[in-house]
Write a protein that holds these residues in place. Structure first.
Motif, PDB file in Angstrom:
ATOM      1  N   SER A  10       0.819  -1.204   0.000  1.00 30.07           N
ATOM      2  CA  SER A  10       0.000   0.000   0.000  1.00 30.07           C
ATOM      3  C   SER A  10       0.856   1.258   0.000  1.00 30.07           C
ATOM      4  O   SER A  10       1.856   1.345   0.707  1.00 30.07           O
ATOM      5  CB  SER A  10      -0.915   0.019   1.231  1.00 30.07           C
ATOM      6  N   MET A  11       0.441   2.206  -0.808  1.00 30.53           N
ATOM      7  CA  MET A  11       1.045   3.533  -0.767  1.00 30.53           C
ATOM      8  C   MET A  11       0.530   4.265   0.474  1.00 30.53           C
ATOM      9  O   MET A  11       1.303   4.775   1.290  1.00 30.53           O
ATOM     10  CB  MET A  11       0.671   4.297  -2.037  1.00 30.53           C
ATOM     11  N   LEU A  12      -0.800   4.308   0.615  1.00 25.20           N
ATOM     12  CA  LEU A  12      -1.428   4.910   1.778  1.00 25.20           C
ATOM     13  C   LEU A  12      -2.050   3.814   2.624  1.00 25.20           C
ATOM     14  O   LEU A  12      -2.785   2.973   2.122  1.00 25.20           O
ATOM     15  CB  LEU A  12      -2.514   5.900   1.353  1.00 25.20           C
ATOM     16  N   ILE A  57      -6.169  12.600   6.955  1.00 21.14           N
ATOM     17  CA  ILE A  57      -4.964  12.158   6.249  1.00 21.14           C
ATOM     18  C   ILE A  57      -4.055  13.350   5.985  1.00 21.14           C
ATOM     19  O   ILE A  57      -2.829  13.254   6.097  1.00 21.14           O
ATOM     20  CB  ILE A  57      -5.344  11.458   4.934  1.00 21.14           C
ATOM     21  N   PHE A  58      -4.658  14.494   5.687  1.00 24.66           N
ATOM     22  CA  PHE A  58      -3.887  15.683   5.317  1.00 24.66           C
ATOM     23  C   PHE A  58      -3.586  16.589   6.508  1.00 24.66           C
ATOM     24  O   PHE A  58      -3.156  17.724   6.337  1.00 24.66           O
ATOM     25  CB  PHE A  58      -4.617  16.463   4.224  1.00 24.66           C
ATOM     26  N   GLY A  59      -3.828  16.104   7.709  1.00 22.98           N
ATOM     27  CA  GLY A  59      -3.424  16.842   8.896  1.00 22.98           C
ATOM     28  C   GLY A  59      -4.303  18.004   9.281  1.00 22.98           C
ATOM     29  O   GLY A  59      -3.836  18.950   9.924  1.00 22.98           O
ATOM     30  N   LEU A  60      -5.594  17.953   8.932  1.00 21.01           N
ATOM     31  CA  LEU A  60      -6.495  19.076   9.175  1.00 21.01           C
ATOM     32  C   LEU A  60      -7.531  18.799  10.262  1.00 21.01           C
ATOM     33  O   LEU A  60      -8.487  19.564  10.404  1.00 21.01           O
ATOM     34  CB  LEU A  60      -7.206  19.464   7.871  1.00 21.01           C
ATOM     35  N   THR A  61      -7.384  17.695  11.000  1.00 19.87           N
ATOM     36  CA  THR A  61      -8.291  17.381  12.097  1.00 19.87           C
ATOM     37  C   THR A  61      -7.472  17.076  13.346  1.00 19.87           C
ATOM     38  O   THR A  61      -6.242  17.065  13.315  1.00 19.87           O
ATOM     39  CB  THR A  61      -9.182  16.170  11.768  1.00 19.87           C
ATOM     40  N   ASN A  62      -8.176  16.801  14.419  1.00 19.59           N
ATOM     41  CA  ASN A  62      -7.519  16.385  15.649  1.00 19.59           C
ATOM     42  C   ASN A  62      -7.314  14.875  15.605  1.00 19.59           C
ATOM     43  O   ASN A  62      -8.271  14.110  15.705  1.00 19.59           O
ATOM     44  CB  ASN A  62      -8.372  16.778  16.862  1.00 19.59           C
ATOM     45  N   ALA A  67      -3.241   4.832  13.046  1.00 20.50           N
ATOM     46  CA  ALA A  67      -2.025   5.051  12.266  1.00 20.50           C
ATOM     47  C   ALA A  67      -2.381   5.536  10.872  1.00 20.50           C
ATOM     48  O   ALA A  67      -3.376   5.107  10.283  1.00 20.50           O
ATOM     49  CB  ALA A  67      -1.213   3.763  12.179  1.00 20.50           C
ATOM     50  N   ILE A  68      -1.567   6.449  10.349  1.00 23.20           N
ATOM     51  CA  ILE A  68      -1.650   6.898   8.959  1.00 23.20           C
ATOM     52  C   ILE A  68      -0.238   6.836   8.412  1.00 23.20           C
ATOM     53  O   ILE A  68       0.642   7.566   8.871  1.00 23.20           O
ATOM     54  CB  ILE A  68      -2.197   8.328   8.832  1.00 23.20           C
ATOM     55  N   GLU A  69      -0.017   5.964   7.441  1.00 27.75           N
ATOM     56  CA  GLU A  69       1.311   5.812   6.857  1.00 27.75           C
ATOM     57  C   GLU A  69       1.243   6.045   5.354  1.00 27.75           C
ATOM     58  O   GLU A  69       0.284   5.642   4.693  1.00 27.75           O
ATOM     59  CB  GLU A  69       1.875   4.416   7.134  1.00 27.75           C
ATOM     60  N   PHE A  70       2.268   6.709   4.838  1.00 24.84           N
ATOM     61  CA  PHE A  70       2.367   6.942   3.402  1.00 24.84           C
ATOM     62  C   PHE A  70       3.750   6.497   2.955  1.00 24.84           C
ATOM     63  O   PHE A  70       4.763   6.998   3.450  1.00 24.84           O
ATOM     64  CB  PHE A  70       2.142   8.430   3.076  1.00 24.84           C
TER      65      PHE A  70
END
Length: 242
Positions: A10-12, A57-62, A67-70
């Motif tokens: 997976s990329m994301l 995913i784009f860092g705009l929430t709390n 885990a979020i991996e790219f």
């Protein structure tokens, strides 16, 4: 719900994601993945948390957990100006262009982390969206909704991201422009850019994508190939209007 699986490449990779706004939790245990070059759509009823997944995913929430991996690197909790360095581009649904700037200036803003705007990137965007070259000196705020959406996508593509995230790209477009917008997204994906899209036009989005996720109340409900979700009687009755 279909079993969530990944081939390990997976990329994301989003795993067991909890996120929200302030103390309000919207997402609970969300799992999602996008493979290199894949086209994935998120659908579901209003208030399901679809846009919140994209924003998280784009860092705009709390970020509250999971885990979020790219490309095997954690991006959970990072700010948007850090995340773009990893190869993600994001087009929000609203306020996605700088209205007081020209088309060209908007595109150049998409490459602001670079010392110099690569002419080849501008040329590539103009080839994808010829109207932007014709209108490059026009103020973005005076453009039509469809033209602004193309500009927002073009700006997000200026850094040649590995993954383009689109939040409701057909929202507010005249019906005769919706198919054209989807065709343009298809071509972006066919050129090698992976796409993760939230879309209100669920049937058309699932028809075109490789895989789809159905979110309900901030949780995964279904995951399958786009065609399989379209053919699933429960999905059709509950989320696609029969």
């Amino acid at each position: 719900m279909s079993e969530w699986v990944t081939n390990g490449d997976s990329m994301l990779q989003v795993s067991d994601l909890d996120a929200g706004y302030g103390d309000l939790q919207i997402l609970s245990g969300v799992d999602m993945n996008v493979e290199s070059g894949e086209y994935v759509t998120i659908v579901g009823p209003n208030g399901a948390g679809k846009s919140t997944v994209m924003k998280s995913i784009f860092g705009l929430t709390n970020f509250m957990g999971g885990a979020i991996e790219f490309n095997d690197e954690s991006i959970a909790g990072l700010a948007p100006d850090e995340i773009i360095h990893y190869g993600l581009g994001y087009v929000p649904q609203n306020e996605n262009v700088f209205g007081s700037l020209t088309v060209r200036e908007n595109l150049e803003m998409g490459a602001y982390i670079l010392d110099e705007v690569p002419q080849e990137r501008l040329d590539d965007i103009f080839e994808r969206f010829p109207i932007l070259e014709e209108r490059q000196d026009q103020k973005a705020g005076t453009m039509s909704g469809g033209q602004r959406q193309m500009l927002a996508m073009g700006r997000a593509l200026m850094l040649d991201p590995d993954l383009l995230m689109l939040d409701e790209p057909s929202a507010g477009l005249a019906p005769d422009l919706v198919a054209d917008m989807f065709d343009r997204i298809d071509r972006i994906n066919e050129a090698g850019t992976a796409v993760l899209m939230v879309e209100q036009n669920a049937k058309e989005a699932l028809r075109r994508c490789d895989r789809g996720y159905v979110l309900v109340n901030g949780e995964n409900r279904y995951m399958d190939d786009g065609d399989a979700l379209l053919a699933d009687e429960d999905v059709r009755q509950d989320f696609l209007g029969g």
